[in-house]
Design a protein around this motif. Structure first.
Motif, PDB file in Angstrom:
ATOM      1  N   THR A   1       3.625   8.489 -27.784  1.00 13.68           N
ATOM      2  CA  THR A   1       3.933   9.739 -28.485  1.00 13.68           C
ATOM      3  C   THR A   1       3.199   9.775 -29.823  1.00 13.68           C
ATOM      4  O   THR A   1       2.660   8.775 -30.297  1.00 13.68           O
ATOM      5  CB  THR A   1       5.447   9.869 -28.750  1.00 13.68           C
ATOM      6  N   GLY A   2       3.230  10.921 -30.451  1.00 14.05           N
ATOM      7  CA  GLY A   2       2.631  11.077 -31.766  1.00 14.05           C
ATOM      8  C   GLY A   2       3.311  10.240 -32.833  1.00 14.05           C
ATOM      9  O   GLY A   2       2.757  10.042 -33.925  1.00 14.05           O
ATOM     10  N   ARG A   3       4.517   9.742 -32.542  1.00 16.64           N
ATOM     11  CA  ARG A   3       5.217   8.890 -33.520  1.00 16.64           C
ATOM     12  C   ARG A   3       4.454   7.600 -33.790  1.00 16.64           C
ATOM     13  O   ARG A   3       4.676   6.942 -34.808  1.00 16.64           O
ATOM     14  CB  ARG A   3       6.629   8.562 -33.026  1.00 16.64           C
ATOM     15  N   LEU A   4       3.549   7.252 -32.902  1.00 15.35           N
ATOM     16  CA  LEU A   4       2.773   6.028 -33.107  1.00 15.35           C
ATOM     17  C   LEU A   4       1.875   6.104 -34.336  1.00 15.35           C
ATOM     18  O   LEU A   4       1.413   5.068 -34.835  1.00 15.35           O
ATOM     19  CB  LEU A   4       1.915   5.741 -31.867  1.00 15.35           C
ATOM     20  N   ARG A   5       1.648   7.293 -34.855  1.00 14.35           N
ATOM     21  CA  ARG A   5       0.816   7.391 -36.060  1.00 14.35           C
ATOM     22  C   ARG A   5       1.453   6.632 -37.216  1.00 14.35           C
ATOM     23  O   ARG A   5       0.745   6.108 -38.093  1.00 14.35           O
ATOM     24  CB  ARG A   5       0.578   8.847 -36.429  1.00 14.35           C
ATOM     25  N   HIS A   6       2.787   6.552 -37.224  1.00  9.50           N
ATOM     26  CA  HIS A   6       3.466   5.800 -38.282  1.00  9.50           C
ATOM     27  C   HIS A   6       3.187   4.304 -38.151  1.00  9.50           C
ATOM     28  O   HIS A   6       2.989   3.608 -39.144  1.00  9.50           O
ATOM     29  CB  HIS A   6       4.973   6.048 -38.220  1.00  9.50           C
ATOM     30  N   VAL A   7       3.187   3.819 -36.919  1.00  7.24           N
ATOM     31  CA  VAL A   7       2.911   2.401 -36.680  1.00  7.24           C
ATOM     32  C   VAL A   7       1.485   2.081 -37.078  1.00  7.24           C
ATOM     33  O   VAL A   7       1.207   1.061 -37.733  1.00  7.24           O
ATOM     34  CB  VAL A   7       3.160   2.048 -35.202  1.00  7.24           C
ATOM     35  N   ALA A   8       0.554   2.961 -36.705  1.00  3.39           N
ATOM     36  CA  ALA A   8      -0.854   2.739 -37.038  1.00  3.39           C
ATOM     37  C   ALA A   8      -1.058   2.725 -38.544  1.00  3.39           C
ATOM     38  O   ALA A   8      -1.827   1.910 -39.080  1.00  3.39           O
ATOM     39  CB  ALA A   8      -1.718   3.823 -36.396  1.00  3.39           C
ATOM     40  N   ARG A   9      -0.372   3.604 -39.242  1.00  6.26           N
ATOM     41  CA  ARG A   9      -0.538   3.672 -40.694  1.00  6.26           C
ATOM     42  C   ARG A   9      -0.118   2.353 -41.347  1.00  6.26           C
ATOM     43  O   ARG A   9      -0.796   1.848 -42.246  1.00  6.26           O
ATOM     44  CB  ARG A   9       0.283   4.827 -41.263  1.00  6.26           C
ATOM     45  N   ILE A  10       0.988   1.771 -40.882  1.00  7.42           N
ATOM     46  CA  ILE A  10       1.397   0.475 -41.426  1.00  7.42           C
ATOM     47  C   ILE A  10       0.338  -0.576 -41.109  1.00  7.42           C
ATOM     48  O   ILE A  10      -0.013  -1.406 -41.956  1.00  7.42           O
ATOM     49  CB  ILE A  10       2.755   0.042 -40.851  1.00  7.42           C
ATOM     50  N   GLY A  11      -0.174  -0.546 -39.880  1.00  6.29           N
ATOM     51  CA  GLY A  11      -1.180  -1.525 -39.495  1.00  6.29           C
ATOM     52  C   GLY A  11      -2.419  -1.465 -40.365  1.00  6.29           C
ATOM     53  O   GLY A  11      -2.981  -2.495 -40.741  1.00  6.29           O
ATOM     54  N   VAL A  12      -2.838  -0.248 -40.704  1.00  9.52           N
ATOM     55  CA  VAL A  12      -4.013  -0.079 -41.560  1.00  9.52           C
ATOM     56  C   VAL A  12      -3.699  -0.530 -42.991  1.00  9.52           C
ATOM     57  O   VAL A  12      -4.465  -1.269 -43.611  1.00  9.52           O
ATOM     58  CB  VAL A  12      -4.488   1.391 -41.548  1.00  9.52           C
TER      59      VAL A  12
ATOM     60  N   VAL B   1       9.859  11.539 -41.329  1.00  9.53           N
ATOM     61  CA  VAL B   1       9.785  10.195 -40.753  1.00  9.53           C
ATOM     62  C   VAL B   1      11.153   9.759 -40.241  1.00  9.53           C
ATOM     63  O   VAL B   1      11.259   9.129 -39.179  1.00  9.53           O
ATOM     64  CB  VAL B   1       9.246   9.180 -41.783  1.00  9.53           C
ATOM     65  N   ILE B   2      12.206  10.083 -40.976  1.00  7.55           N
ATOM     66  CA  ILE B   2      13.564   9.732 -40.524  1.00  7.55           C
ATOM     67  C   ILE B   2      13.867  10.431 -39.202  1.00  7.55           C
ATOM     68  O   ILE B   2      14.491   9.853 -38.303  1.00  7.55           O
ATOM     69  CB  ILE B   2      14.599  10.090 -41.602  1.00  7.55           C
ATOM     70  N   ASP B   3      13.438  11.675 -39.067  1.00  6.17           N
ATOM     71  CA  ASP B   3      13.617  12.379 -37.793  1.00  6.17           C
ATOM     72  C   ASP B   3      12.885  11.653 -36.666  1.00  6.17           C
ATOM     73  O   ASP B   3      13.406  11.517 -35.546  1.00  6.17           O
ATOM     74  CB  ASP B   3      13.097  13.816 -37.906  1.00  6.17           C
ATOM     75  N   ASP B   4      11.674  11.177 -36.940  1.00 14.15           N
ATOM     76  CA  ASP B   4      10.921  10.441 -35.925  1.00 14.15           C
ATOM     77  C   ASP B   4      11.589   9.099 -35.615  1.00 14.15           C
ATOM     78  O   ASP B   4      11.588   8.652 -34.460  1.00 14.15           O
ATOM     79  CB  ASP B   4       9.482  10.216 -36.392  1.00 14.15           C
TER      80      ASP B   4
END
Length: 280
Positions: free
Chosen positions: A158-169, A7-10
């Protein structure tokens, strides 16, 4: 710890993408208005700079961070020290860039060097290293969206958006609590179409309450960077439908969100010129 490092890399990559948008801006462009009322591009970068600094303090000096929390509680409308952000934004563009770059690199260094299992105090519950990096990525992307909107730039998701979605959920129930409402008792199913193909899913497959649509659109919604009427998100079930009206991935009081765009073409996504919401 490997999950945190990924995640830090992303977070690093998300920051570098935003850096590429602002690195060569003129002084006039730094002063351009963004969708957040009263905020220029300089304010957006200053906000990230300030919050990265607070995160470093939380990770390295919990006592000093406690004073930050006390100050935030005394001004409950926002966790952000707006005067401090304005002072950072008033710096010259080269100095603001220097401070932002140094601050985000310091935060990433602190997170990488922390012992596995470290919990970092924050404005809500303490956060794991991965959660802190995820929160910083979410905010970097959201404020980067404001910058892109101000510049008329369309960013490729980008695929990094999966982190944003996870917080949203994960923040579903918080969106109800912050409005003084009781969250639904049942789990929702969220299925999102990734930009590179495939499906990102959360919640039980057989859930009666469901949300589906593009990953980008869900992220725009939960960061309140677009109105749901402008997005290709679909809800099945009254409770899932109601959640899409209030969803937020950020801590703090509910934001005003964005008004629907006028004259939107089918399949076109993006925010209006109405106010955005500050993420912390």
């Amino acid at each position: 710890m490997s999950d945190a490092i990924a995640v830090i890399d992303d977070l690093r990559d998300e920051s570098e993408e935003l850096d590429s948008l602002v690195a060569e801006l003129s002084e006039e462009e730094w002063a351009a208005a963004t969708p957040a009322p009263g905020w220029t591009i300089a304010h957006q970068i200053a906000h990230l700079t300030w919050t990265d600094g607070v995160a470093v303090t939380a990770a390295t000096d919990p006592g000093a961070f406690g004073a930050e929390v006390a100050a935030a509680l005394a001004a409950p409308d926002s966790f952000v020290d707006e005067a401090a952000v304005a002072a950072v934004a008033a710096a010259s563009p080269p100095e603001l860039l220097r401070r932002w770059r140094a601050g985000r690199e310091r935060l990433q260094e602190v997170l990488r060097e922390a012992a596995p299992g470290t919990r970092i105090p924050w404005y809500g519950p303490p956060m794991s290293l991965a959660s802190m990096a995820t929160a910083r990525l979410m905010e970097t992307w959201a404020h980067g969206q404001d910058v892109a909107d101000a510049l008329g730039v369309v960013r490729a998701p980008t695929g990094r958006l999966r982190h944003v979605a996870r917080i949203g959920v994960r923040a579903r129930d918080y969106a109800y609590f912050v409005r003084g409402a009781t969250p639904p008792g049942e789990a929702f199913r969220v299925e999102l179409e990734a930009p590179e193909g495939g499906l990102i899913a959360y919640g039980p497959e057989g859930a009666a309450q469901r949300v589906t649509g593009p990953l980008l659109d869900f992220c725009l919604l939960v960061t309140q960077r677009a109105h749901r009427d402008d997005l290709a998100l679909r809800a099945v079930g009254a409770e899932a439908d109601g959640w899409l009206d209030i969803a937020q991935a950020f801590a703090g009081p509910p934001g005003a969100g964005r008004a629907p765009r006028e004259g939107r073409r089918e399949g076109e996504h993006g925010p209006s010129n109405a106010p955005g919401s500050d993420a912390i």
